[in-house]
Write an enzyme that holds these catalytic residues in place. Structure first.
Site, PDB file in Angstrom:
ATOM      1  N   ARG A  50       0.834  -1.201   0.000  1.00 37.62           N
ATOM      2  CA  ARG A  50       0.000   0.000   0.000  1.00 37.62           C
ATOM      3  C   ARG A  50       0.872   1.255   0.000  1.00 37.62           C
ATOM      4  O   ARG A  50       0.436   2.336  -0.380  1.00 37.62           O
ATOM      5  CB  ARG A  50      -0.965   0.020   1.203  1.00 37.62           C
ATOM      6  CG  ARG A  50      -1.740   1.338   1.332  1.00 37.62           C
ATOM      7  CD  ARG A  50      -3.005   1.239   2.172  1.00 37.62           C
ATOM      8  NE  ARG A  50      -2.789   0.561   3.425  1.00 37.62           N
ATOM      9  CZ  ARG A  50      -2.212   1.110   4.501  1.00 37.62           C
ATOM     10  NH1 ARG A  50      -1.807   2.353   4.487  1.00 37.62           N
ATOM     11  NH2 ARG A  50      -2.058   0.397   5.597  1.00 37.62           N
ATOM     12  N   TYR A 103     -13.067  17.194 -17.175  1.00 37.51           N
ATOM     13  CA  TYR A 103     -13.589  15.848 -17.037  1.00 37.51           C
ATOM     14  C   TYR A 103     -14.719  15.851 -15.991  1.00 37.51           C
ATOM     15  O   TYR A 103     -14.573  16.450 -14.920  1.00 37.51           O
ATOM     16  CB  TYR A 103     -12.446  14.917 -16.615  1.00 37.51           C
ATOM     17  CG  TYR A 103     -12.904  13.523 -16.346  1.00 37.51           C
ATOM     18  CD1 TYR A 103     -13.393  12.730 -17.382  1.00 37.51           C
ATOM     19  CD2 TYR A 103     -12.896  12.994 -15.063  1.00 37.51           C
ATOM     20  CE1 TYR A 103     -13.847  11.454 -17.142  1.00 37.51           C
ATOM     21  CE2 TYR A 103     -13.337  11.709 -14.819  1.00 37.51           C
ATOM     22  CZ  TYR A 103     -13.821  10.947 -15.866  1.00 37.51           C
ATOM     23  OH  TYR A 103     -14.276   9.687 -15.625  1.00 37.51           O
ATOM     24  N   ASP A 175      -4.175  18.749 -15.777  1.00 40.77           N
ATOM     25  CA  ASP A 175      -4.605  17.416 -16.201  1.00 40.77           C
ATOM     26  C   ASP A 175      -4.166  17.255 -17.655  1.00 40.77           C
ATOM     27  O   ASP A 175      -4.743  17.840 -18.560  1.00 40.77           O
ATOM     28  CB  ASP A 175      -6.125  17.284 -16.038  1.00 40.77           C
ATOM     29  CG  ASP A 175      -6.611  15.868 -16.337  1.00 40.77           C
ATOM     30  OD1 ASP A 175      -5.939  15.158 -17.113  1.00 40.77           O
ATOM     31  OD2 ASP A 175      -7.671  15.485 -15.806  1.00 40.77           O
ATOM     32  N   LYS A 200      -5.921   6.049 -20.019  1.00 39.37           N
ATOM     33  CA  LYS A 200      -6.101   6.534 -21.388  1.00 39.37           C
ATOM     34  C   LYS A 200      -4.838   6.235 -22.207  1.00 39.37           C
ATOM     35  O   LYS A 200      -4.481   5.099 -22.346  1.00 39.37           O
ATOM     36  CB  LYS A 200      -6.463   8.022 -21.355  1.00 39.37           C
ATOM     37  CG  LYS A 200      -7.512   8.371 -20.266  1.00 39.37           C
ATOM     38  CD  LYS A 200      -8.888   7.803 -20.541  1.00 39.37           C
ATOM     39  CE  LYS A 200      -9.826   7.848 -19.339  1.00 39.37           C
ATOM     40  NZ  LYS A 200     -10.122   9.163 -18.826  1.00 39.37           N
TER      41      LYS A 200
HETATM   42  C1  LIG Z   1     -10.696   9.678 -17.595  1.00 39.76           C
HETATM   43  C2  LIG Z   1     -10.193  10.976 -17.132  1.00 39.76           C
HETATM   44  C3  LIG Z   1      -9.958  11.216 -15.769  1.00 39.76           C
HETATM   45  C4  LIG Z   1     -10.283  10.205 -14.680  1.00 39.76           C
HETATM   46  O1  LIG Z   1      -9.508   9.052 -14.812  1.00 39.76           O
HETATM   47  P1  LIG Z   1      -9.989   7.575 -14.322  1.00 39.76           P
HETATM   48  O2  LIG Z   1      -8.793   6.741 -14.626  1.00 39.76           O
HETATM   49  O3  LIG Z   1     -11.195   7.227 -15.134  1.00 39.76           O
HETATM   50  O4  LIG Z   1     -10.304   7.681 -12.874  1.00 39.76           O
HETATM   51  C5  LIG Z   1      -9.445  12.449 -15.407  1.00 39.76           C
HETATM   52  N1  LIG Z   1      -9.185  13.399 -16.325  1.00 39.76           N
HETATM   53  C6  LIG Z   1      -9.408  13.203 -17.643  1.00 39.76           C
HETATM   54  C7  LIG Z   1      -9.108  14.291 -18.614  1.00 39.76           C
HETATM   55  C8  LIG Z   1      -9.928  11.990 -18.091  1.00 39.76           C
HETATM   56  O5  LIG Z   1     -10.173  11.816 -19.394  1.00 39.76           O
END
Ligand SMILES: *Cc1c(COP(=O)(O)O)cnc(C)c1O
Length: 392
Positions: A50, A103, A175, A200
């Site tokens: 963890r 998001y 982000d 992604k």
């Molecule tokens: C998908 C996404 C997230 C969240 O990520 P998860 O892995 O689904 O928790 C945050 N920011 C952006 C721009 C995203 O496309």
């Protein structure tokens, strides 16, 4: 694409630890909860998964090298990274300024969860640095930027906003999920932290969910790591290992995602069934100059708007044969998402419409299949959907 090649070696070999025991080319998966203590009171590098794990650390080293930063910190999901960051730097009474198009999960976390702990969030159009400057007149602890923004692809001038935020003593997180460090380097532009949903492009194969944070500030990294231990938001070793394999082809994939997306965006711009196309690589894109300056290509996401709203958008998704209607992006399979009913359904309708996340908007994550087949599939779906809607 030559500048993309610069990243190829680091994507494949960055931080790759040699296997000391057998010389295996791939790092082992340390699928273990715990690590033997040499003696009571004697600290080991690893104690419990963890807190830290060698396979997770291999991914963190590679991501850190891609960002020319400290080793990254990896999380169970992108949202686990976001919530860990927020709890590490915010306390009751603090204020957050966030890009208005973000998001949906980030919006929900700030508006519906952190609100309850008396953390106030304001959403501003960060494409307009004046609007950010006005929002920063009140004391602000954290600025969250998303560029390109999900799902309208609106861009934020990261350098200009980071300078403003810094003048006001706020921490800046970007982000960077849509572009990754291969296509955009927010830390070079003055951001304090980059945030990723590794789900992604970084994994890129629809195999794992995961997240990461990167910073060049060792003290901030330690604070984030402390919170990750406290919250238990670390990534699993198996997901880290899969993500390490996907990451190897990141620069190659992003070159082709960008090329395929440009072809699709150009075809959609000529299509009579399409009202609007959003793609930073198109010459007609409103922020084309900023896109050229800030990112290496237009990225792999294209959004389009059809005139017939929800009914027509739903028909397009229903008639796709190759592209999968689904809620992810950034992987080698092309996916089509309807943000208004999927990723952004937690954003109130009035707010959504004002931001351009209209019912007729469809987001395409352009994959690595043959671009001719991707274009042909969307074109046939648009045509059938238009006929269907106009005959009802
Ligand atoms: C998908 C996404 C997230 C969240 O990520 P998860 O892995 O689904 O928790 C945050 N920011 C952006 C721009 C995203 O496309």
């Amino acid at each position: 694409m030559s500048r993309l090649d610069e990243f190829a070696t680091r994507c494949i070999r960055g931080g790759n630890p040699a296997d000391p025991q057998y010389g295996a080319v791939l790092p082992p998966i340390y699928q273990t909860t715990t690590f033997r203590h040499a003696a009571v009171g004697q600290e080991q590098e690893y104690s419990y998964s963890r807190v830290d794990n060698p396979t997770v650390r291999a991914l963190e080293d590679r991501l850190g090298q891609l960002e020319a930063a400290e080793p990254a910190l990896c999380f169970a999901t992108g949202m686990a990274a976001t919530v860990t960051l927020c709890l590490a730097v915010l306390k009751t009474g603090d204020r957050v300024v966030c890009s208005d198009v973000v998001y949906g999960g980030t919006f929900r976390l700030l508006r519906e969860v952190l609100d309850q702990y008396d953390v106030q969030s304001v959403f501003v159009d960060t494409a307009d640095p004046q609007a950010l400057s006005a929002a920063l007149q009140e004391p602000t602890r954290l600025v969250i930027l998303e560029s390109p923004a999900n799902p309208t692809l609106k861009l934020t001038d990261i350098g200009a906003c980071a300078r403003l935020a810094r003048q006001h003593g706020a921490l800046v997180v970007v982000d960077n999920t849509f572009l990754t460090p291969v296509l955009q380097r927010p830390l070079d532009l003055g951001a304090d932290v980059t945030l990723y949903s590794t789900t992604k492009y970084i994994d890129g194969h629809n195999a794992t969910v995961g997240g990461a944070l990167c910073t060049r500030d060792p003290e901030l990294r330690e604070r984030l790591r402390y919170l990750r231990t406290a919250l238990g938001t670390i990534q699993t070793p198996h997901n880290a290992w899969l993500t390490l394999q996907g990451l190897k082809t990141l620069s190659l994939r992003l070159a082709t995602h960008g090329a395929n997306a440009l072809l699709l965006a150009q075809a959609l711009a000529r299509n009579p069934q399409v009202l609007r196309v959003h793609y930073p690589g198109l010459d007609s894109f409103a922020q084309r100059d900023l896109a050229r300056r800030q990112q290496l290509n237009g990225g792999g996401i294209v959004s389009l708007v059809v005139a017939g709203g929800l009914q027509q958008a739903a028909a397009v998704l229903r008639h796709l044969r190759l592209i999968t209607p689904a809620e992810n992006l950034g992987a080698i399979e092309s996916l089509a998402t309807h943000p208004a009913t999927m990723t952004h359904k937690c954003v109130p309708e009035a707010v959504r419409k004002q931001l351009g996340v209209v019912d007729g908007l469809i987001r395409i994550s352009v994959g690595l299949e043959s671009p001719d087949e991707i274009v042909a599939d969307l074109e046939q779906a648009l045509l059938v959907a238009a006929r269907e809607v106009h005959h009802v």
